[in-house]
Design a protein around this motif. Sequence first.
Motif, PDB file in Angstrom:
ATOM      1  N   LEU A 118       0.883  -1.163   0.000  1.00 53.13           N
ATOM      2  CA  LEU A 118       0.000   0.000   0.000  1.00 53.13           C
ATOM      3  C   LEU A 118       0.923   1.217   0.000  1.00 53.13           C
ATOM      4  N   VAL A 119       1.110   1.805  -1.174  1.00 52.06           N
ATOM      5  CA  VAL A 119       2.211   2.738  -1.407  1.00 52.06           C
ATOM      6  C   VAL A 119       1.702   4.161  -1.586  1.00 52.06           C
ATOM      7  N   ALA A 120       2.209   5.067  -0.737  1.00 54.11           N
ATOM      8  CA  ALA A 120       1.898   6.490  -0.852  1.00 54.11           C
ATOM      9  C   ALA A 120       3.157   7.239  -1.284  1.00 54.11           C
ATOM     10  N   HIS A 121       3.028   8.106  -2.276  1.00 59.73           N
ATOM     11  CA  HIS A 121       4.130   8.967  -2.704  1.00 59.73           C
ATOM     12  C   HIS A 121       3.923  10.357  -2.111  1.00 59.73           C
ATOM     13  N   ALA A 122       4.957  10.870  -1.452  1.00 59.28           N
ATOM     14  CA  ALA A 122       4.883  12.163  -0.794  1.00 59.28           C
ATOM     15  C   ALA A 122       6.237  12.853  -0.889  1.00 59.28           C
ATOM     16  N   PRO A 123       6.280  14.165  -0.694  1.00 56.12           N
ATOM     17  CA  PRO A 123       7.578  14.855  -0.761  1.00 56.12           C
ATOM     18  C   PRO A 123       8.594  14.287   0.215  1.00 56.12           C
ATOM     19  N   ARG A 124       8.120  13.885   1.381  1.00 52.38           N
ATOM     20  CA  ARG A 124       8.996  13.268   2.382  1.00 52.38           C
ATOM     21  C   ARG A 124       8.143  12.416   3.304  1.00 52.38           C
ATOM     22  N   ALA A 125       8.791  11.499   4.001  1.00 52.29           N
ATOM     23  CA  ALA A 125       8.079  10.675   4.974  1.00 52.29           C
ATOM     24  C   ALA A 125       7.737  11.517   6.198  1.00 52.29           C
ATOM     25  N   PRO A 126       6.582  11.314   6.814  1.00 53.54           N
ATOM     26  CA  PRO A 126       6.226  12.103   8.000  1.00 53.54           C
ATOM     27  C   PRO A 126       7.087  11.741   9.189  1.00 53.54           C
ATOM     28  N   GLY A 127       7.342  12.752  10.030  1.00 58.39           N
ATOM     29  CA  GLY A 127       7.988  12.500  11.305  1.00 58.39           C
ATOM     30  C   GLY A 127       6.972  12.037  12.324  1.00 58.39           C
ATOM     31  N   ARG A 128       7.428  11.757  13.515  1.00 61.47           N
ATOM     32  CA  ARG A 128       6.551  11.268  14.571  1.00 61.47           C
ATOM     33  C   ARG A 128       5.467  12.300  14.883  1.00 61.47           C
ATOM     34  N   GLY A 129       4.211  11.882  14.855  1.00 61.85           N
ATOM     35  CA  GLY A 129       3.099  12.759  15.151  1.00 61.85           C
ATOM     36  C   GLY A 129       2.761  13.749  14.053  1.00 61.85           C
ATOM     37  N   GLU A 130       3.340  13.564  12.869  1.00 60.88           N
ATOM     38  CA  GLU A 130       3.166  14.526  11.781  1.00 60.88           C
ATOM     39  C   GLU A 130       2.315  13.932  10.663  1.00 60.88           C
ATOM     40  N   THR A 131       1.550  14.766  10.001  1.00 63.77           N
ATOM     41  CA  THR A 131       0.806  14.381   8.807  1.00 63.77           C
ATOM     42  C   THR A 131       1.402  15.091   7.598  1.00 63.77           C
ATOM     43  N   VAL A 132       1.653  14.340   6.546  1.00 61.97           N
ATOM     44  CA  VAL A 132       2.192  14.893   5.299  1.00 61.97           C
ATOM     45  C   VAL A 132       1.196  14.594   4.185  1.00 61.97           C
ATOM     46  N   THR A 133       0.946  15.546   3.334  1.00 62.82           N
ATOM     47  CA  THR A 133       0.030  15.344   2.219  1.00 62.82           C
ATOM     48  C   THR A 133       0.769  14.663   1.065  1.00 62.82           C
ATOM     49  N   GLY A 134       0.233  13.542   0.610  1.00 60.66           N
ATOM     50  CA  GLY A 134       0.820  12.824  -0.510  1.00 60.66           C
ATOM     51  C   GLY A 134       0.189  13.224  -1.817  1.00 60.66           C
ATOM     52  N   ARG A 135       0.766  12.725  -2.895  1.00 55.87           N
ATOM     53  CA  ARG A 135       0.250  13.073  -4.223  1.00 55.87           C
ATOM     54  C   ARG A 135      -0.272  11.861  -4.996  1.00 55.87           C
ATOM     55  N   GLU A 136       0.001  10.640  -4.501  1.00 59.40           N
ATOM     56  CA  GLU A 136      -0.406   9.452  -5.254  1.00 59.40           C
ATOM     57  C   GLU A 136      -0.468   8.258  -4.313  1.00 59.40           C
ATOM     58  N   PHE A 137      -1.408   7.343  -4.570  1.00 60.91           N
ATOM     59  CA  PHE A 137      -1.511   6.105  -3.798  1.00 60.91           C
ATOM     60  C   PHE A 137      -1.743   4.949  -4.765  1.00 60.91           C
ATOM     61  N   ARG A 138      -1.044   3.840  -4.518  1.00 62.50           N
ATOM     62  CA  ARG A 138      -1.218   2.654  -5.356  1.00 62.50           C
ATOM     63  C   ARG A 138      -1.141   1.406  -4.491  1.00 62.50           C
ATOM     64  N   THR A 139      -1.803   0.340  -4.946  1.00 61.23           N
ATOM     65  CA  THR A 139      -1.612  -0.980  -4.350  1.00 61.23           C
ATOM     66  C   THR A 139      -0.715  -1.774  -5.285  1.00 61.23           C
ATOM     67  N   VAL A 140       0.351  -2.356  -4.711  1.00 55.69           N
ATOM     68  CA  VAL A 140       1.369  -3.024  -5.520  1.00 55.69           C
ATOM     69  C   VAL A 140       1.715  -4.367  -4.888  1.00 55.69           C
TER      70      VAL A 140
END
Length: 295
Positions: free
Chosen positions: A14-36
């Motif tokens: 279950l793959v999310a593409h984002a500018p960077r991985a979130p740190g602890r307690g952080e939410t990051v907005t991704g741009r794409e999601f795929r099941t692989v």
Amino acid sequence: MTGIVVLGSAHMGLVAHAPRAPGRGETVTGREFRTVPGGRGVNQAVAAARAGGETALIGAVGSDDFGTLLRRTLTASGVDTDLLRTAEGPSGTAHTVVDDDGESAIVVVPGANAAVTSLAPGDETLIAAADTLLLQLELPLSAVLDGAGAARRHGVRTVLTPAPAQPLPPGLLAATDLLVPNAREAAALAGVADPRTAAETLLCQVPEVVITLGSAGSLYAARGRPPLPVPAPRVTAVDTTAAGDVFTGALAVALGEGQPMERALHWATAAAALCVQRPGSSPSMPYRPEIDSAS
């Protein structure tokens, strides 16, 4: 063609593409999601089959839709799934964040893989008929030990990817012919960060080691010979998730065909370089003609 058996995991990625991985307690907005379809067992099996190896996978998928898709993916790539079990309940899942540099952070939920605690009837017969057994550490260690012991009894080359990094049970390294860790895994096993020193330390326990070094290539070491660095071609990485498994699967094929180690390493490196330029795990894996052209 070569006979390769993979004893390993099957996960739906279950793959999310984002500018960077979130740190602890952080939410990051991704741009794409795929099941692989993935998991180290599936990845290495698909990589070896696409590289031209006659390949079979021993492991388990769940009774859910993910299990059906994982089995279908393997069959489509030419992997023998006759001894791939179906366990009641969910398949394993791997939850991955891929950042803009192509690096990945992964959380694995074992699911059906946890049911593979030992070899089942027919598994040892399949291993005994192979040239090479590929092992990783995403199945219960009792099953990994069972597989390594079966390979040792029948004179089958055993290649171990010690991932995820963890303490190894007594006897597993003693039953390993070729150890293929990345730099972090090698450091964890050897207790030293420098790859050359780590390789020297690990050679006290296994006869051959290949430490993969990402964009820097790999380092091969064997008892009684100087270390051999193998550079990687410069490419733009999109997703490095499956690079190590593609390298190992292709290397197993090359060695099974009798290629000299240095040539086999360059060929496997070319396969991994092709893989990282594409998104996804199994979808990114190159076929034999591509590897031949790139190497």
